[in-house]
Design an enzyme around this catalytic site. Structure first.
Site, PDB file in Angstrom:
ATOM      1  N   HIS A  61     -61.496  -1.667 -21.599  1.00  0.00           N
ATOM      2  CA  HIS A  61     -61.756  -1.838 -23.025  1.00  0.00           C
ATOM      3  C   HIS A  61     -60.547  -2.520 -23.653  1.00  0.00           C
ATOM      4  O   HIS A  61     -59.417  -2.378 -23.168  1.00  0.00           O
ATOM      5  CB  HIS A  61     -61.966  -0.487 -23.698  1.00  0.00           C
ATOM      6  CG  HIS A  61     -63.259   0.170 -23.346  1.00  0.00           C
ATOM      7  ND1 HIS A  61     -63.773   1.216 -24.077  1.00  0.00           N
ATOM      8  CD2 HIS A  61     -64.152  -0.060 -22.348  1.00  0.00           C
ATOM      9  CE1 HIS A  61     -64.920   1.604 -23.550  1.00  0.00           C
ATOM     10  NE2 HIS A  61     -65.168   0.839 -22.488  1.00  0.00           N
ATOM     11  N   GLU A  63     -58.776  -1.838 -26.230  1.00  0.00           N
ATOM     12  CA  GLU A  63     -57.682  -0.932 -26.594  1.00  0.00           C
ATOM     13  C   GLU A  63     -56.839  -0.552 -25.382  1.00  0.00           C
ATOM     14  O   GLU A  63     -55.598  -0.548 -25.457  1.00  0.00           O
ATOM     15  CB  GLU A  63     -58.227   0.364 -27.224  1.00  0.00           C
ATOM     16  CG  GLU A  63     -59.052   0.166 -28.465  1.00  0.00           C
ATOM     17  CD  GLU A  63     -60.552   0.099 -28.207  1.00  0.00           C
ATOM     18  OE1 GLU A  63     -61.306   0.675 -29.007  1.00  0.00           O
ATOM     19  OE2 GLU A  63     -60.967  -0.534 -27.220  1.00  0.00           O
ATOM     20  N   CYS A  91     -63.759   4.581 -28.697  1.00  0.00           N
ATOM     21  CA  CYS A  91     -64.530   5.603 -27.992  1.00  0.00           C
ATOM     22  C   CYS A  91     -63.588   6.752 -27.593  1.00  0.00           C
ATOM     23  O   CYS A  91     -62.379   6.685 -27.818  1.00  0.00           O
ATOM     24  CB  CYS A  91     -65.187   4.996 -26.748  1.00  0.00           C
ATOM     25  SG  CYS A  91     -64.016   4.547 -25.435  1.00  0.00           S
TER      26      CYS A  91
END
Length: 157
Positions: A61, A63, A91
Site C-alpha cells: 500500500h 502508506e 486501512c
C-alpha cells in the site's frame, strides 16, 4: 521500480498535492489510485503510490511503501517528527504501521467507510491497545480524492 528523485511533480512543495500526483501515477499503472507522502520539517522525504499488483504484494500500500522509504532515509524505524499525507483513509494494516512508526500527524483526503480504520471500522487509533496515535486531520480535498477513485473503478466496469 522507484521513480528517480528528479522525476517529481511540479507541486512537490505541497505534500498533499504530491500525494495526489503519486495516486494518479498509481492509477496510470493500473493500481488503485492511492498516494502517500511523508514530510519532515516541510520537506518531502518519501513518496509512494500503491504497487500491490506490480509487486504481487498485498502489503504494498502507498502508506507502507512511503513509511519504508522514510525510515530508510532517516536510518530509523521512528518517524516521530514526520507527517503522513495520504489520499484515502488508511486501512487497519496501514494504521498499525503508522502507529508503530510513531508518525506525528496523519492527513488524509477521502474517507473509506468500507475499508478505512481511522474514522471507520476498527477506529484503530481509538483502541486502548494502540501504542501511539497521531494527530488526525481528515477530509482534505475529499471530493477530489473520491472522484479520482470513482473514475478509476468506473473505467474498469
Amino acid at each position: 521500480m522507484e521513480r528517480a528523485r528528479d522525476d517529481v511533480s511540479p507541486v512537490a512543495a505541497d505534500p498533499m498535492s504530491a500525494a495526489f500526483f503519486e495516486a494518479e501515477a498509481a492509477g496510470a499503472r493500473g493500481e488503485v489510485p492511492i498516494g502517500a507522502v511523508i514530510a519532515q520539517g516541510g520537506a518531502i522525504i518519501a513518496r509512494a503510490g500503491n504497487r500491490t499488483l506490480e509487486t504481487h504484494d498485498p502489503t504494498a500500500h502507498a502508506e507502507i511503501l512511503a513509511i519504508r522509504e522514510a525510515c530508510r532515509a532517516l536510518g530509523s524505524q521512528r518517524l516521530a517528527d514526520c507527517d503522513l499525507y495520504v489520499t484515502l483513509e488508511p486501512c487497519a494494516m496501514c494504521a498499525a504501521a503508522i502507529s508503530f512508526s510513531r508518525v506525528r500527524r496523519l492527513y488524509f483526503a477521502a474517507s473509506d467507510p468500507k475499508g478505512g480504520a481511522v474514522e471507520h471500522g476498527p477506529r484503530f487509533f481509538a483502541q486502548p491497545t494502540c501504542h501511539h496515535a497521531p494527530e488526525i486531520y481528515g477530509g482534505l480535498r475529499e471530493s477530489e480524492a473520491a472522484g479520482l477513485l470513482r473514475r478509476f473503478f468506473q473505467e474498469r466496469r
